[in-house]
Design a protein around this motif. Structure first.
Motif, PDB file in Angstrom:
ATOM      1  N   LEU A   9       0.847  -1.190   0.000  1.00 46.53           N
ATOM      2  CA  LEU A   9       0.000   0.000   0.000  1.00 46.53           C
ATOM      3  C   LEU A   9       0.880   1.238   0.000  1.00 46.53           C
ATOM      4  N   TRP A  10       0.386   2.307  -0.603  1.00 46.01           N
ATOM      5  CA  TRP A  10       1.146   3.546  -0.681  1.00 46.01           C
ATOM      6  C   TRP A  10       0.798   4.451   0.488  1.00 46.01           C
ATOM      7  N   THR A  11       1.784   5.157   0.974  1.00 46.90           N
ATOM      8  CA  THR A  11       1.584   6.182   1.991  1.00 46.90           C
ATOM      9  C   THR A  11       1.161   7.475   1.305  1.00 46.90           C
ATOM     10  N   TYR A  44      -3.376   6.237  10.283  1.00 42.30           N
ATOM     11  CA  TYR A  44      -2.689   6.360   8.999  1.00 42.30           C
ATOM     12  C   TYR A  44      -3.668   6.268   7.841  1.00 42.30           C
ATOM     13  N   ARG A  46      -3.772   5.021   3.878  1.00 41.25           N
ATOM     14  CA  ARG A  46      -3.040   4.227   2.894  1.00 41.25           C
ATOM     15  C   ARG A  46      -3.860   4.150   1.615  1.00 41.25           C
ATOM     16  N   TYR A  47      -3.149   4.029   0.514  1.00 40.16           N
ATOM     17  CA  TYR A  47      -3.763   3.991  -0.812  1.00 40.16           C
ATOM     18  C   TYR A  47      -3.335   2.726  -1.539  1.00 40.16           C
TER      19      TYR A  47
END
Length: 64
Positions: A9-11, A44, A46-47
């Protein structure tokens, strides 16, 4: 599910770099319901990379 099918997952920072958009702008978009779909995980966001790429693909081809 095999490890080869799991993508990281992207930040917010990852998405910022990918789109060339400042991090605060991503948070503003998120509060307005605009931008790629992100998921809150505790404190957080996430993407999924495919969601970000799909969002970019759906944008109008018109240049502002």
């Amino acid at each position: 599910m095999s490890a080869s099918r799991i993508s990281r997952l992207w930040t917010v920072e990852d998405v910022s770099k990918y789109l060339g958009i400042p991090v605060p702008t991503l948070y503003q978009w998120r509060s307005k319901g605009y931008g790629p779909a992100g998921r809150r995980m505790g404190r957080y966001v996430r993407y999924r990379p495919e969601d970000v790429q799909s969002w970019v693909d759906r944008l109008s081809g018109d240049v502002a």
